[in-house]
Design a protein around this motif. Structure first.
Motif: not given
Length: 726
Positions: A254-256, A261-267, A457-461, A466-470
């Protein structure tokens, strides 16, 4: 027991009659999300629920059928199962409920739960509850129906092991003997010791041994109680550690994923800034507007140069003309100087000079007549000279006005235009001409960033999914708990280590005490009573004690054998379900609190606390198959296994191999799943992977929503059933 057919009528999305036929072996029911997989399972749960006498809620009713229903029209919700028990006649169990419309209300009536024994062409009606309880009772259904991967571990129920032992083994037969012999041994021991006290020969020594025995038994009881507590503590910490390690891995994942997600959001934010360009501002602020006029700039430079040349030509002509005018003026000034001197006049001087000479010489050189001063002739010449001088003076003033030293081009505009043309040339021109490349590069850069942005955006989705699955796979662990770091893990390990050390110490202490007790018991047996009756009590007690120990030992041995046999069967299936993958070995033991503990152990002895999803699923399913084997042995009856989405954690490569292995196991299995589905690249619809379908060695049903339907209106949805492989 074999299920032959299931009919579902008007149960939620199953509109009208829907029939599934089954045979021994594996049957797959494949459908996408929302295609009725869970509803199929819930229809069976409704049928198998023998504790519920009636259900009058509209939640089970087909919305489509309810909408179509006329006033006073009667229809029914119905689930029917045709099955056959070992060595028995065909049977039917049916649950139904009539419903009718009364205005805006739905009225339920005529609840039926019936069973039928099919004897020849006749059907003998009986209670549906009694039929299920006799052929497919609640205990068996607990080990046959499984909804989702998270419910496959039957040993999460703290009573599961006791239930298995009670229902599917002969260990329970020992319990009454152990209890009986334990009571008899205690009674005989009490009677023997009482009789020893009446024997004068050994009463004193017997009393000493009894006091020692009581002291030892008290210590043994204390040590056993402490040992039981420490084993419970160690077991509790082990469970916590296993849960914590499982959650720890989920937390780390989850942390990973959160960091990603944070990195992709900033990107994404940076790319949004880079792909958002205000071209209107840059046209003026960065002079990009000039990029469209390279031809105009060149034409401007040519015209500016031509204008400068023209200016120089005109200025040169102007200067020449001015010079001529100045020359005439200088000649006039020379003439005026000669009129006042005595210098000889040149031959080509005008009459003005001649006139001056005549006045000075007092003679008219025109006619040769003398003109003495004061004479009329003299005065005429003087007057004539003065008029001529006045005329020349006026001419001079007029000429001075005409040849005033005024430049032809008093302003510097043409030079400025020329200088501008020059300044726009060279490096400056190259800079301006470079705007086109700059704009093209910028447009290409922005377009590339937009492509990158779409990918991000696709990677973020995907990361959000993946976060939801975890979170879903974390077995109910909250997101806030996953957010935390599990710093207590080290503390739990330390506490368990302490408990384990204490257990070793207590077991050693208990062994010493048991040896001391054995010594005292031996001394009791070595006593030689003088009374014959005392000897009888001693012999009876000795026999009952040995019988009690034998039954206890037999029970423990049979329980170990039962769990070993269960583990062996499970490992056999585990190996078959993972033919080319690491799978380890299943070990099932009894905890100190009487619950079962499942361990997955590597060959080197390492415990695998959190196996991957596919391995965990196959491990639990292997245990279920093993339980099914044991029930077959004890009850001489096999039972179907029904799974709803047990393979959601499997990869695409594994799924068809897994199903073919299941198909090879001689058990009836019904699996409801969305495996083997793929998206059509053209239409976006889900379809069966035909190559995998052809490789399957089992029956396959396809369930899907009948089209067209309104995605906002449940009453337009009904399930279509197709048997696509027999």
């Amino acid at each position: 027991m074999i299920i032959n057919k299931i009919i579902i009528r008007n149960f939620r999305s199953y509109y009208g009659d829907n029939t599934f036929e089954f045979k021994d072996g594996l049957t797959l029911i494949i459908g996408d999300n929302g295609d009725g997989k869970t509803t199929f399972f819930e229809a069976l749960e409704w049928l198998f629920n023998t504790s519920q006498t009636e259900d009058k809620t509209e939640r089970i009713l087909s919305a489509k059928r309810k909408k179509e229903l006329f006033d006073n029209e009667i229809d029914s919700v119905r689930v029917v199962m045709y099955f056959k028990s070992e060595g028995d006649s065909d049977k039917i169990v049916e649950k139904s409920l009539d419903f009718t419309r009364d205005g805006d209300s739905i009225i339920f009536s005529n609840y039926q739960f019936n069973g039928y024994d099919c004897i020849g062409s006749e059907r003998v009606i009986r209670s549906g509850k009694q039929m299920l309880d006799s052929c497919f009772d609640t205990y068996m259904r607990r080990y046959c129906l499984f909804k989702g991967e998270n419910n496959l571990n039957v040993f999460e129920d703290e009573k599961a092991l006791n239930t298995l032992v009670e229902k599917f083994s002969d260990i329970r037969d020992f319990d009454s003997f152990v209890s009986l012999t334990d009571n008899l041994e205690a009674t005989s021991d009490k009677a023997y010791k009482k009789e020893l006290k009446s024997d004068d020969k050994i009463s004193k020594l017997a009393k000493t041994y009894e006091m020692l025995q009581i002291d030892i038994m008290t210590k043994i009881h204390e040590v056993k109680s402490d040992l039981e507590r420490q084993e419970s503590v160690a077991s509790d910490y082990q469970v916590r550690i296993e849960d914590l390690e499982r959650n720890q891995e989920a937390s780390e994942r989850y942390q990973e994923i959160k960091s990603r997600i944070n990195s992709l959001t900033e990107k994404k934010r940076r790319l949004e800034q880079q792909s958002t360009e205000n071209y209107n501002l840059r046209l003026l602020d960065d002079e990009w507007i000039l990029c469209a006029f390279p031809g105009i700039l060149r034409e401007f430079q040519v015209k500016a140069a031509t204008l400068a040349r023209t200016k120089r030509k005109l200025n040169k002509e102007y200067i020449t003309q001015q010079a001529r005018l100045k020359g005439k003026q200088e000649a006039y000034e020379e003439l005026t100087i000669l009129s006042n001197g005595a210098t000889a006049l040149p031959w080509d001087l005008p009459d003005l000079q001649t006139m001056q000479e005549m006045i000075d010489e007092h003679i008219c050189k025109v006619c040769g007549s003398p003109a003495p001063e004061g004479s009329d002739a003299y005065n005429f010449m003087v007057k004539k000279l003065e008029d001529y001088k006045r005329h020349l003076e006026a001419q001079k003033k007029e000429n001075e006005k005409k040849i005033e030293d005024k430049p032809l081009f008093p302003n510097n505009y043409i030079n400025e235009i020329r200088n501008l043309g020059i300044s726009l040339g060279g490096d400056e021109a190259a800079r301006i001409f470079g705007y086109a490349n700059e704009i093209r590069d910028n447009i290409e850069f922005v377009a590339a960033r937009k492509i990158d942005l779409q990918k991000v955006i696709e990677q973020l989705e995907d990361a959000e999914e993946e976060r939801k699955r975890i979170i879903i796979q974390a077995d109910g662990v909250s997101e806030s708990l996953l957010e935390k770091n599990f710093h207590d893990l080290k503390g739990f390990f330390e506490e368990k280590r302490k408990a384990d050390d204490r257990i070793v110490e207590l077991k050693r202490r208990l062994s010493d005490l048991m040896n001391q007790k054995a010594d005292i018991d031996a001394k009791f047996e070595e006593l030689s009573p003088s009374k014959g009756m005392t000897k009888v009590y001693r012999d009876v007690h000795t026999i009952l004690d040995r019988i009690c120990r034998a039954f206890k030992s037999a029970r423990e041995k049979n329980l170990r054998n039962f769990l070993n046999r269960l583990s062996e069967h499970a490992n056999s299936y585990l190996e078959r379900l993972n033919p080319a993958d690491f799978h380890g070995t299943v070990n099932i033991i009894e905890r100190a609190n009487g619950q079962a503990k499942i361990s997955l152990i590597s060959l080197n002895g390492d415990h695998i606390y959190d196996p991957n999803g596919a391995l965990k699923t196959t491990m639990y399913m292997s245990i279920l198959f093993a339980i099914s084997d044991l029930t077959t042995l004890t009850r001489e009856e096999d039972y179907p296994l029904i799974f709803d989405a047990p393979t959601s954690s499997f990869g695409e490569i594994k799924e068809d191999e897994f199903y073919n292995i299941i198909a090879g196991i001689k058990k009836q299995c019904i699996i409801v799943t969305k495996d083997l589905l793929e998206k059509d690249a053209l239409t976006g619809d889900c379809r069966i992977n035909q190559s995998k379908l052809e490789n399957l060695k089992c029956s396959v049903y396809r369930i899907e929503k009948e089209k067209p339907f309104d995605p906002l209106d449940l009453s337009t949805v009904c399930i279509k059933i197709s048997k696509i492989k027999d």
